[in-house]
Motif scaffolding. Structure first.
Motif, PDB file in Angstrom:
ATOM      1  N   LEU A 182      44.562  31.200  69.311  1.00 28.41           N
ATOM      2  CA  LEU A 182      45.586  31.795  68.456  1.00 28.41           C
ATOM      3  C   LEU A 182      46.741  30.817  68.364  1.00 28.41           C
ATOM      4  N   VAL A 183      47.096  30.466  67.121  1.00 26.63           N
ATOM      5  CA  VAL A 183      48.143  29.485  66.866  1.00 26.63           C
ATOM      6  C   VAL A 183      49.264  30.158  66.085  1.00 26.63           C
ATOM      7  N   THR A 184      50.484  29.955  66.521  1.00 29.32           N
ATOM      8  CA  THR A 184      51.634  30.552  65.841  1.00 29.32           C
ATOM      9  C   THR A 184      51.880  29.851  64.508  1.00 29.32           C
ATOM     10  N   PRO A 185      52.682  30.447  63.617  1.00 28.46           N
ATOM     11  CA  PRO A 185      52.961  29.798  62.329  1.00 28.46           C
ATOM     12  C   PRO A 185      53.575  28.411  62.448  1.00 28.46           C
ATOM     13  N   ASP A 186      54.253  28.139  63.570  1.00 28.40           N
ATOM     14  CA  ASP A 186      54.834  26.807  63.735  1.00 28.40           C
ATOM     15  C   ASP A 186      53.956  25.882  64.571  1.00 28.40           C
ATOM     16  N   GLY A 187      52.697  26.307  64.842  1.00 26.87           N
ATOM     17  CA  GLY A 187      51.726  25.393  65.430  1.00 26.87           C
ATOM     18  C   GLY A 187      51.555  25.430  66.928  1.00 26.87           C
ATOM     19  N   GLU A 188      52.074  26.451  67.615  1.00 24.47           N
ATOM     20  CA  GLU A 188      51.941  26.532  69.075  1.00 24.47           C
ATOM     21  C   GLU A 188      50.709  27.359  69.447  1.00 24.47           C
ATOM     22  N   ILE A 189      49.900  26.833  70.356  1.00 25.33           N
ATOM     23  CA  ILE A 189      48.759  27.589  70.877  1.00 25.33           C
ATOM     24  C   ILE A 189      49.269  28.562  71.931  1.00 25.33           C
ATOM     25  N   VAL A 190      49.025  29.854  71.712  1.00 26.12           N
ATOM     26  CA  VAL A 190      49.550  30.858  72.638  1.00 26.12           C
ATOM     27  C   VAL A 190      48.448  31.675  73.314  1.00 26.12           C
ATOM     28  N   TYR A 191      47.203  31.470  72.901  1.00 23.12           N
ATOM     29  CA  TYR A 191      46.115  32.297  73.471  1.00 23.12           C
ATOM     30  C   TYR A 191      44.802  31.551  73.289  1.00 23.12           C
ATOM     31  N   LYS A 192      43.929  31.691  74.282  1.00 23.39           N
ATOM     32  CA  LYS A 192      42.592  31.125  74.179  1.00 23.39           C
ATOM     33  C   LYS A 192      41.572  32.093  74.759  1.00 23.39           C
ATOM     34  N   GLN A 193      40.472  32.255  74.055  1.00 20.47           N
ATOM     35  CA  GLN A 193      39.340  33.046  74.537  1.00 20.47           C
ATOM     36  C   GLN A 193      38.149  32.110  74.704  1.00 20.47           C
ATOM     37  N   THR A 194      37.658  31.987  75.930  1.00 16.69           N
ATOM     38  CA  THR A 194      36.461  31.205  76.198  1.00 16.69           C
ATOM     39  C   THR A 194      35.276  32.152  76.287  1.00 16.69           C
ATOM     40  N   GLY A 195      34.261  31.907  75.474  1.00 17.69           N
ATOM     41  CA  GLY A 195      33.120  32.803  75.445  1.00 17.69           C
ATOM     42  C   GLY A 195      33.291  33.850  74.362  1.00 17.69           C
ATOM     43  N   PRO A 196      32.279  34.702  74.188  1.00 21.12           N
ATOM     44  CA  PRO A 196      32.306  35.671  73.091  1.00 21.12           C
ATOM     45  C   PRO A 196      33.311  36.793  73.323  1.00 21.12           C
ATOM     46  N   PHE A 197      33.860  37.283  72.223  1.00 28.45           N
ATOM     47  CA  PHE A 197      34.720  38.456  72.284  1.00 28.45           C
ATOM     48  C   PHE A 197      33.891  39.703  72.553  1.00 28.45           C
ATOM     49  N   SER A 198      34.524  40.654  73.182  1.00 30.95           N
ATOM     50  CA  SER A 198      34.022  42.025  73.288  1.00 30.95           C
ATOM     51  C   SER A 198      35.128  42.911  72.720  1.00 30.95           C
ATOM     52  N   PRO A 199      34.823  44.160  72.368  1.00 31.60           N
ATOM     53  CA  PRO A 199      35.892  45.042  71.895  1.00 31.60           C
ATOM     54  C   PRO A 199      37.053  45.140  72.879  1.00 31.60           C
ATOM     55  N   GLU A 200      36.736  45.152  74.179  1.00 31.49           N
ATOM     56  CA  GLU A 200      37.797  45.266  75.190  1.00 31.49           C
ATOM     57  C   GLU A 200      38.680  44.025  75.207  1.00 31.49           C
ATOM     58  N   LEU A 201      38.056  42.842  75.104  1.00 24.61           N
ATOM     59  CA  LEU A 201      38.833  41.606  75.130  1.00 24.61           C
ATOM     60  C   LEU A 201      39.731  41.486  73.902  1.00 24.61           C
ATOM     61  N   ILE A 202      39.255  41.980  72.775  1.00 23.48           N
ATOM     62  CA  ILE A 202      40.102  41.964  71.579  1.00 23.48           C
ATOM     63  C   ILE A 202      41.264  42.933  71.754  1.00 23.48           C
ATOM     64  N   GLU A 203      40.967  44.110  72.291  1.00 26.23           N
ATOM     65  CA  GLU A 203      42.004  45.136  72.434  1.00 26.23           C
ATOM     66  C   GLU A 203      43.053  44.753  73.469  1.00 26.23           C
ATOM     67  N   THR A 204      42.609  44.144  74.568  1.00 25.49           N
ATOM     68  CA  THR A 204      43.541  43.864  75.661  1.00 25.49           C
ATOM     69  C   THR A 204      44.057  42.427  75.675  1.00 25.49           C
ATOM     70  N   GLY A 205      43.428  41.538  74.890  1.00 21.01           N
ATOM     71  CA  GLY A 205      43.815  40.137  74.913  1.00 21.01           C
ATOM     72  C   GLY A 205      44.325  39.618  73.586  1.00 21.01           C
ATOM     73  N   LEU A 206      43.433  39.525  72.612  1.00 17.62           N
ATOM     74  CA  LEU A 206      43.797  38.906  71.340  1.00 17.62           C
ATOM     75  C   LEU A 206      44.847  39.691  70.576  1.00 17.62           C
ATOM     76  N   MET A 207      44.630  40.994  70.397  1.00 21.07           N
ATOM     77  CA  MET A 207      45.552  41.763  69.569  1.00 21.07           C
ATOM     78  C   MET A 207      46.963  41.834  70.158  1.00 21.07           C
ATOM     79  N   PRO A 208      47.131  42.048  71.461  1.00 21.88           N
ATOM     80  CA  PRO A 208      48.497  41.985  72.001  1.00 21.88           C
ATOM     81  C   PRO A 208      49.151  40.626  71.776  1.00 21.88           C
ATOM     82  N   ALA A 209      48.353  39.547  71.848  1.00 21.49           N
ATOM     83  CA  ALA A 209      48.911  38.219  71.600  1.00 21.49           C
ATOM     84  C   ALA A 209      49.344  38.085  70.148  1.00 21.49           C
ATOM     85  N   ILE A 210      48.544  38.610  69.234  1.00 19.48           N
ATOM     86  CA  ILE A 210      48.912  38.572  67.816  1.00 19.48           C
ATOM     87  C   ILE A 210      50.171  39.392  67.567  1.00 19.48           C
ATOM     88  N   GLU A 211      50.219  40.578  68.159  1.00 15.96           N
ATOM     89  CA  GLU A 211      51.396  41.438  67.980  1.00 15.96           C
ATOM     90  C   GLU A 211      52.652  40.755  68.505  1.00 15.96           C
TER      91      GLU A 211
END
Length: 225
Positions: A182-211
């Protein structure tokens, strides 16, 4: 009439002559466990890593050294033959400006990657959220196979760049796919997921980072004289 048993004598070593020492038995060689220790440690760490990879719990355990740093400026050619929803050729990857003001989800995938196929329906669902862009890096793949992959399973990406030799992803620290950043609009990497997503990882990891990125206030421009 039975015969009496005769005594059996056991030969003994001759007594040492004065001034001589008795012969000693050769010492048994010791097992040098220190030689085996690195192998044992490596085997244990490999087992832990494999478990985490298969269980999908490694996203937070194996952090990226790029977190908090500027994303590599990456340009890659498009996947030939891939069309967008408008029927026009889908553009290649251009991460030199990160420029429409939205966060960018960068997903590294390949048609030969079984976990990529497993997570793909989740990416299709994520693509419905227009608060961020999703782009793909096609990693060490054959163009015809990658094209068939996206045409049969759906295309969640706004742009796809091909990296047939895996040279561009070296800058991203990619060592196994799928991987997602996940890269911010100004180009900073703020999140990384290694391996496949699961619904739980999206809910508890990616989406909070996006928010969290969306909640950031844009930097105020300095007044011009």
């Amino acid at each position: 009439m039975t015969e009496e048993p005769t005594e059996t004598t056991i030969p003994t070593a001759p007594a040492p002559v004065d001034g001589e020492t008795s012969p000693s038995r050769p010492a048994k060689p010791r097992r040098n466990w220190l030689v085996l220790l690195p192998l044992l440690l490596f085997g244990g760490l490999a087992s832990i890593f494999l478990y985490q990879l298969l269980s999908g719990e490694n996203a937070q355990i194996i952090p990226s050294v790029l977190i908090g740093k500027t994303a590599p400026e990456t340009t890659l050619p498009p996947l030939e033959g891939l069309l967008g929803e408008d029927g026009q050729p889908m553009p290649g990857l251009d991460l030199t400006g990160f420029g429409d003001g939205r966060p960018v989800v960068v997903n590294v995938f390949a048609s030969w990657c079984v976990p990529c196929r497993v997570e793909h329906p989740l990416l299709m669902d994520l693509a419905e959220d227009d608060r961020f862009r999703m782009v793909g890096i096609n990693y060490k793949d054959k163009p015809e196979n990658a094209l068939e992959f996206l045409e049969s399973l759906g295309n969640p990406y706004d742009a796809v760049g091909v990296d047939p030799k895996g040279t561009a992803t070296i800058d991203w620290g990619v060592y196994g796919i799928p991987e997602t950043f996940l890269v911010t609009p100004d180009g900073e990497i703020v999140y990384k997921q290694t391996g496949p997503f699961s619904p739980e990882l999206i809910e508890t990891g990616l989406m909070p980072a996006i928010e969290a990125v969306l909640a950031r206030k844009p930097a105020e421009k300095a007044p011009t004289s």
